[in-house]
Every structure is written in C-alpha cells, then in structure tokens.
Motif scaffolding. Structure first.
Motif, PDB file in Angstrom:
ATOM      1  N   ILE A  17     -31.958 116.250  44.199  1.00 55.74           N
ATOM      2  CA  ILE A  17     -32.186 117.208  45.289  1.00 55.74           C
ATOM      3  C   ILE A  17     -31.440 118.505  44.996  1.00 55.74           C
ATOM      4  O   ILE A  17     -32.003 119.599  45.110  1.00 55.74           O
ATOM      5  N   ALA A  18     -30.167 118.393  44.606  1.00 55.83           N
ATOM      6  CA  ALA A  18     -29.359 119.586  44.343  1.00 55.83           C
ATOM      7  C   ALA A  18     -29.943 120.410  43.204  1.00 55.83           C
ATOM      8  O   ALA A  18     -30.004 121.644  43.286  1.00 55.83           O
ATOM      9  N   ALA A  19     -30.390 119.764  42.144  1.00 50.37           N
ATOM     10  CA  ALA A  19     -30.962 120.498  41.007  1.00 50.37           C
ATOM     11  C   ALA A  19     -32.247 121.210  41.412  1.00 50.37           C
ATOM     12  O   ALA A  19     -32.452 122.391  41.082  1.00 50.37           O
ATOM     13  N   LEU A  20     -33.103 120.522  42.156  1.00 49.19           N
ATOM     14  CA  LEU A  20     -34.354 121.125  42.613  1.00 49.19           C
ATOM     15  C   LEU A  20     -34.102 122.249  43.607  1.00 49.19           C
ATOM     16  O   LEU A  20     -34.738 123.320  43.540  1.00 49.19           O
ATOM     17  N   PHE A  21     -33.169 122.047  44.519  1.00 47.42           N
ATOM     18  CA  PHE A  21     -32.779 123.045  45.521  1.00 47.42           C
ATOM     19  C   PHE A  21     -32.262 124.306  44.814  1.00 47.42           C
ATOM     20  O   PHE A  21     -32.689 125.424  45.113  1.00 47.42           O
ATOM     21  N   ARG A  40     -22.961 133.174  45.109  1.00 46.24           N
ATOM     22  CA  ARG A  40     -22.325 131.986  45.706  1.00 46.24           C
ATOM     23  C   ARG A  40     -23.244 130.771  45.716  1.00 46.24           C
ATOM     24  O   ARG A  40     -22.794 129.664  45.975  1.00 46.24           O
ATOM     25  N   ARG A  41     -24.505 130.971  45.458  1.00 38.48           N
ATOM     26  CA  ARG A  41     -25.459 129.866  45.447  1.00 38.48           C
ATOM     27  C   ARG A  41     -25.456 129.198  44.074  1.00 38.48           C
ATOM     28  O   ARG A  41     -26.402 129.275  43.313  1.00 38.48           O
ATOM     29  N   THR A  42     -24.354 128.544  43.776  1.00 40.50           N
ATOM     30  CA  THR A  42     -24.168 127.860  42.505  1.00 40.50           C
ATOM     31  C   THR A  42     -24.731 126.442  42.570  1.00 40.50           C
ATOM     32  O   THR A  42     -25.023 125.921  43.655  1.00 40.50           O
ATOM     33  N   ALA A  43     -24.823 125.822  41.414  1.00 39.09           N
ATOM     34  CA  ALA A  43     -25.249 124.421  41.382  1.00 39.09           C
ATOM     35  C   ALA A  43     -24.314 123.561  42.225  1.00 39.09           C
ATOM     36  O   ALA A  43     -24.760 122.663  42.949  1.00 39.09           O
ATOM     37  N   ALA A  44     -23.009 123.851  42.175  1.00 39.65           N
ATOM     38  CA  ALA A  44     -22.041 123.086  42.971  1.00 39.65           C
ATOM     39  C   ALA A  44     -22.276 123.267  44.467  1.00 39.65           C
ATOM     40  O   ALA A  44     -22.157 122.319  45.246  1.00 39.65           O
ATOM     41  N   ALA A  45     -22.621 124.473  44.877  1.00 43.89           N
ATOM     42  CA  ALA A  45     -22.886 124.729  46.299  1.00 43.89           C
ATOM     43  C   ALA A  45     -24.095 123.930  46.772  1.00 43.89           C
ATOM     44  O   ALA A  45     -24.082 123.361  47.869  1.00 43.89           O
ATOM     45  N   PHE A  46     -25.138 123.871  45.954  1.00 41.43           N
ATOM     46  CA  PHE A  46     -26.320 123.105  46.339  1.00 41.43           C
ATOM     47  C   PHE A  46     -26.043 121.607  46.315  1.00 41.43           C
ATOM     48  O   PHE A  46     -26.575 120.864  47.136  1.00 41.43           O
ATOM     49  N   SER A  51     -25.461 116.814  49.410  1.00 35.88           N
ATOM     50  CA  SER A  51     -24.656 115.632  49.755  1.00 35.88           C
ATOM     51  C   SER A  51     -24.429 115.545  51.253  1.00 35.88           C
ATOM     52  O   SER A  51     -24.568 114.479  51.856  1.00 35.88           O
ATOM     53  N   GLN A  52     -24.077 116.676  51.847  1.00 35.12           N
ATOM     54  CA  GLN A  52     -23.816 116.712  53.281  1.00 35.12           C
ATOM     55  C   GLN A  52     -25.068 116.359  54.073  1.00 35.12           C
ATOM     56  O   GLN A  52     -25.017 115.523  54.976  1.00 35.12           O
ATOM     57  N   ARG A  53     -26.179 116.973  53.733  1.00 39.55           N
ATOM     58  CA  ARG A  53     -27.407 116.750  54.507  1.00 39.55           C
ATOM     59  C   ARG A  53     -27.922 115.323  54.352  1.00 39.55           C
ATOM     60  O   ARG A  53     -28.376 114.733  55.318  1.00 39.55           O
ATOM     61  N   VAL A  54     -27.856 114.764  53.173  1.00 36.57           N
ATOM     62  CA  VAL A  54     -28.334 113.398  52.976  1.00 36.57           C
ATOM     63  C   VAL A  54     -27.420 112.417  53.698  1.00 36.57           C
ATOM     64  O   VAL A  54     -27.884 111.464  54.319  1.00 36.57           O
ATOM     65  N   GLY A 148     -17.032 124.502  52.718  1.00 32.61           N
ATOM     66  CA  GLY A 148     -16.032 124.393  51.652  1.00 32.61           C
ATOM     67  C   GLY A 148     -15.795 125.756  51.031  1.00 32.61           C
ATOM     68  O   GLY A 148     -15.566 126.731  51.733  1.00 32.61           O
ATOM     69  N   GLU A 149     -15.911 125.822  49.743  1.00 28.70           N
ATOM     70  CA  GLU A 149     -15.691 127.082  49.010  1.00 28.70           C
ATOM     71  C   GLU A 149     -16.979 127.882  48.891  1.00 28.70           C
ATOM     72  O   GLU A 149     -16.983 128.960  48.321  1.00 28.70           O
ATOM     73  N   HIS A 150     -18.090 127.364  49.359  1.00 26.31           N
ATOM     74  CA  HIS A 150     -19.394 127.961  49.108  1.00 26.31           C
ATOM     75  C   HIS A 150     -20.016 128.481  50.400  1.00 26.31           C
ATOM     76  O   HIS A 150     -19.632 128.088  51.486  1.00 26.31           O
ATOM     77  N   PHE A 151     -20.988 129.326  50.247  1.00 29.59           N
ATOM     78  CA  PHE A 151     -21.743 129.805  51.390  1.00 29.59           C
ATOM     79  C   PHE A 151     -23.166 129.280  51.279  1.00 29.59           C
ATOM     80  O   PHE A 151     -23.791 129.370  50.239  1.00 29.59           O
TER      81      PHE A 151
END
Length: 152
Positions: A17-21, A40-46, A51-54, A148-151
């Motif tokens: 999901i994160a990779a596709l997002f 700020r829309r890094t792979a880590a942010a997605f 993770s949070q949404r699932v 967290g650290e991301h937006f």
C-alpha cells in the motif's frame, strides 16, 4: 487479466500500500501542491500513513490481481479518502471496483452523500470520476496534518 479480488487490507499489505500510495501520489501532485509538501511526502511518510490507516480501521480495501496488490481505497466517514491504482492497471476495471466498494462502505456507514478530493490538474482522475457519475463541486481546501515527523 484475471478478475480483481477485493478484500479488507491487513497489516501484511502495508508495504505494498505504501509503495503504491507513494508512487501514485508523486505521479500527479508535484507542481500542483507546494514544494514543501512534495518534499515531505517520502516513502517513509506513506508507510507511516498506510500503517496507521490499516491498523485503525477496516475501511481500507485492496484489489488483488493474480495475487499482487494493484490498488486500494481508504474510506473515512463519507469521504473516499484515497483511491490509488498501480500504473499497469489504470484504465482497467480495478479503479471502478474500488470506487464502487467505497460508495458501498459510505452508504453502509449511513451517509447519503459521498465525496472525494482530486488535486487540480489531475485530468485523468477527474475524467474517471466524472464517468462514474461524480460531480465536481469546485475547489476545496484540504487540511494537511502532521503525523510524526511527516506531513500527510
């Protein structure tokens, strides 16, 4: 193409999901949103957002084709919050199936009206939603929140 299978997302799906997002978001948003947000829309942010949404809801649905996760939709209340399809499956039935599932979940949640937001200039998505019977109600200021650290 084998018919897509829809199912609720599980923690095992977060990486895909994160990779596709991440890929889908960066296909259309750069140049259409402030540069600071794009950075700020890094792979880590997605990954964090996925993770949070699932984990917090059963309203993330994935589409699998031949055992590979090729699309997902996240529903939040009356909003079809995220609808993403792998590049290989754009123009197939995957997006239509996911949007139909989002509409079903929104109606089952007691909402009479569903909504979603598309970044201006994403003509492909806007045309898709129009073909599905959705109406463009004009501009909408979508809040950007810290996670967290991301937006996100």
């Amino acid at each position: 193409m084998t018919e897509p299978i829809l199912r609720p997302a599980s923690p095992d799906d977060v990486e895909a999901i994160a990779a596709l997002f991440h890929e889908g978001w960066h296909d259309v948003h750069p140049g259409r949103v402030p540069d600071g947000l794009t950075e700020r829309r890094t792979a880590a942010a997605f990954h964090e957002r996925g993770s949070q949404r699932v984990a917090e809801t059963d309203e993330t649905t994935v589409a699998e084709v031949d055992g590979t996760l090729d699309g997902f939709v996240m529903v939040s209340g009356a909003e079809a919050e995220q609808v993403y399809v792998d590049r290989r499956f754009r123009g197939t039935t995957v997006a239509t199936l996911l949007l139909t599932e989002a509409e079903r979940q929104i109606a089952a949640g007691g909402h009479d009206l569903a909504w979603l937001v598309v970044v201006r200039g994403n003509d492909r998505a806007q045309a898709f939603y129009a073909r599905q019977g959705w109406l463009d109600e004009g501009d909408f200021d979508y809040p950007v929140t810290a996670l967290g650290e991301h937006f996100i």
